[in-house]
Write a protein that holds these residues in place. Structure first.
Motif, mmCIF file in Angstrom:
data_model
loop_
_atom_site.group_PDB
_atom_site.id
_atom_site.type_symbol
_atom_site.label_atom_id
_atom_site.label_comp_id
_atom_site.label_asym_id
_atom_site.label_seq_id
_atom_site.Cartn_x
_atom_site.Cartn_y
_atom_site.Cartn_z
ATOM 1 N N HIS A 67 -95.474 -85.970 -51.687
ATOM 2 C CA HIS A 67 -95.595 -85.420 -50.979
ATOM 3 C C HIS A 67 -93.985 -84.285 -50.157
ATOM 4 O O HIS A 67 -92.921 -84.532 -49.832
ATOM 5 C CB HIS A 67 -94.749 -86.464 -49.429
ATOM 6 C CG HIS A 67 -95.404 -86.356 -48.418
ATOM 7 N ND1 HIS A 67 -96.562 -87.278 -47.250
ATOM 8 C CD2 HIS A 67 -94.873 -85.635 -47.502
ATOM 9 C CE1 HIS A 67 -96.289 -86.805 -46.346
ATOM 10 N NE2 HIS A 67 -95.869 -85.967 -46.032
ATOM 11 N N HIS A 82 -94.114 -80.115 -48.301
ATOM 12 C CA HIS A 82 -94.717 -78.298 -47.447
ATOM 13 C C HIS A 82 -94.483 -77.490 -47.898
ATOM 14 O O HIS A 82 -92.712 -77.634 -47.804
ATOM 15 C CB HIS A 82 -94.688 -78.775 -45.940
ATOM 16 C CG HIS A 82 -95.034 -80.549 -45.586
ATOM 17 N ND1 HIS A 82 -96.333 -80.894 -45.392
ATOM 18 C CD2 HIS A 82 -94.566 -82.036 -45.778
ATOM 19 C CE1 HIS A 82 -96.700 -81.804 -45.328
ATOM 20 N NE2 HIS A 82 -95.683 -82.722 -45.342
ATOM 21 N N ASP A 115 -91.204 -85.220 -48.620
ATOM 22 C CA ASP A 115 -91.488 -84.592 -47.045
ATOM 23 C C ASP A 115 -90.293 -84.039 -47.145
ATOM 24 O O ASP A 115 -89.921 -83.272 -45.748
ATOM 25 C CB ASP A 115 -91.099 -85.219 -46.320
ATOM 26 C CG ASP A 115 -92.017 -85.424 -44.757
ATOM 27 O OD1 ASP A 115 -93.273 -84.418 -44.813
ATOM 28 O OD2 ASP A 115 -92.265 -86.032 -43.464
ATOM 29 N N HIS A 174 -95.551 -92.024 -45.198
ATOM 30 C CA HIS A 174 -95.427 -93.079 -44.516
ATOM 31 C C HIS A 174 -94.576 -93.968 -44.458
ATOM 32 O O HIS A 174 -93.472 -94.498 -44.458
ATOM 33 C CB HIS A 174 -94.937 -91.513 -43.503
ATOM 34 C CG HIS A 174 -95.150 -89.958 -43.341
ATOM 35 N ND1 HIS A 174 -94.038 -89.342 -43.587
ATOM 36 C CD2 HIS A 174 -96.023 -89.698 -42.680
ATOM 37 C CE1 HIS A 174 -94.299 -88.044 -44.141
ATOM 38 N NE2 HIS A 174 -95.601 -87.941 -43.280
HETATM 39 ZN ZN LIG Z 1 -95.543 -84.350 -44.155
#
Ligand SMILES: [Zn+2]
Length: 435
Positions: A45, A47, A387, A315
């Motif tokens: 995960h 970005h 994340d 999450h």
């Molecule tokens: Zn995310």
């Protein structure tokens, strides 16, 4: 309102399934192929969006949260500030990031603070730069003593145009081209955002199915699909069915946000499609609407229709659901979300959950880890995710991920989270055959 058959027909005409490589191993770039032969780990995960992929409201909102040291879903103290960031009239200018950088930099110097991640990202206009910063500053591989670049990551896109109705510096089409280039240079797996409302956009470079076709069927293919319900839709919206059908058939992994509501639609009342049924979701404020849209139970109907879909419920419902290890029976209790997700794991063979962002909440992590040790299904379907870069709001990522993995304190479980389970989720077939 066009009918269901209209969309199914449109999707069939537009998505060129024959052009999408049927085997996952033919949907990866050379850098991923090379990395898979060597010792590596996986951060499922991440970005890498830069300032041209988002708009100023997004950055302003992140900036306030950073300054106030708020957790991703903790908005009680300063909801009005966040609301004003949302409602700020957003006249798009090309240099908004420079202006915001000046304000933030001045404030940062005045406070003598450590350079925030936002300041770093505000200077970046290419996703490759954001990727390279991850490798340099937070690569999961360093935790295992491997060379920094021996980590396989996803690239999860965000769709602000549809969710917030704003302009961003790079169109979805441009972002796709940029990622297609990146995947020929770095071991990354791009995930395309799929917002069902895009099915109604007529322009070829904006329409859901045409964009899907471009991403998956045309040269260096994308690898997965990203769903973000709290931007204002139900994951079971019938306009997404043609996409899920292909994903199930070809084993294309789907990832859905199921955590905090930092980023969501700003509407207090929003019409969505639950399947083909039009329903209006209402709430007193933005958070209430987002909370309902984020409900993992919305996936029940999708999985009933596409039982072999490879799905990562990201999450794991957010840290609130993990504030206790105990089972909760009331569906209204926020803690109930973890039970819903685990129930879906029990029932469907390809349902996974990553613990990204939530890794920074010590109590939630402790409860999650304790259950991992007792529950075999959970252990085989849970994945590590960071994340990056939104998680910097909670402090230094390298430190936070080390703290979490140290807390797991079991090499085999760490290996399941960071290698075995994500490998099965990403590369295993829908029929459960492993790589
Ligand atoms: Zn995310």
């Amino acid at each position: 309102m066009p009918t269901k058959t209209y969309y199914e027909k449109l999707a069939k005409e537009t998505i060129n399934i024959q052009s999408i490589p049927a085997n996952a191993m033919d949907r990866i770039g050379i850098p991923v192929k090379e990395l898979l032969k060597e010792e590596h780990c996986i951060d499922v995960h991440t970005h890498f969006f830069d300032t041209k992929c988002v708009n100023s409201s997004y950055m302003v909102m992140r900036m306030f949260k950073d300054m106030l040291r708020m957790r991703g879903d903790d908005e009680s103290q300063s909801e009005h500030i966040i609301e004003s960031a949302y409602n700020k009239s957003d006249v798009y200018t090309d240099d908004w990031n420079d202006k915001l950088f000046e304000i933030l930099n001045e404030d940062n110097n005045a406070r003598g603070g450590k350079t925030s991640m936002l300041l770093i990202v505000l200077r970046m206009t290419k996703m490759k730069q954001v990727y390279e910063y991850y490798i340099k500053d937070a690569s999961l591989a360093t935790y295992f003593g491997m060379p920094k670049e021996k980590v396989l990551t996803t690239v999860l896109m965000m769709d602000f145009k549809m969710g917030w109705n704003v302009e961003v510096g790079k169109s979805i089409w441009t972002q796709i081209q940029e990622l297609k280039e990146l995947l020929t240079e770095k071991p990354v797996l791009p995930f395309l955002f799929c917002d069902p409302r895009r099915a109604d956009l007529p322009e070829a470079q904006e329409n859901l199915y045409k964009v899907f076709n471009e991403a998956f069927a045309n040269g260096s293919p994308f690898f997965g699909v990203k769903i973000y319900p709290c931007l204002g839709y139900d994951p079971g919206d019938y306009r997404l069915w043609p996409i899920y059908e292909i994903c199930e058939k070809l084993g294309i992994p789907v990832l859905s946000h199921c955590g905090g509501a930092s980023v969501s639609t700003a509407e207090r009342s929003i019409a969505i499609f639950e399947g083909t049924k039009s329903v209006t979701i209402k709430g007193k404020n933005r958070k209430e609407v987002a909370y309902q849209l984020n409900d993992p139970a919305r996936w029940e109907k999708v999985l009933k229709r596409f039982p072999k879909l490879k799905l990562n419920i990201a999450h794991f419902g957010s840290d609130r659901t993990w504030s206790s290890k105990e089972k909760v029976s009331s569906r209204k209790d926020p803690q109930h979300r973890k039970e819903v997700i685990m129930g879906l794991m029990e029932q469907y063979p390809n349902v996974y959950a990553d613990f990204s962002y939530t890794i920074t909440a010590p109590k939630a992590s402790k409860n999650f880890i304790a259950l991992l040790q007792e529950n075999d299904t959970l252990r085989k379907r849970s994945m590590f995710g960071s994340d990056y870069w939104v998680v910097y709001q909670e402090g230094d990522l390298k430190e936070n991920q080390a703290k979490f993995l140290d807390m797991v304190d079991d090499n085999e479980i760490v290996f399941d989270l960071c290698r075995n389970n994500p490998t099965q989720y990403l590369f295993g077939t829908s029929n459960g055959e492993s790589v």
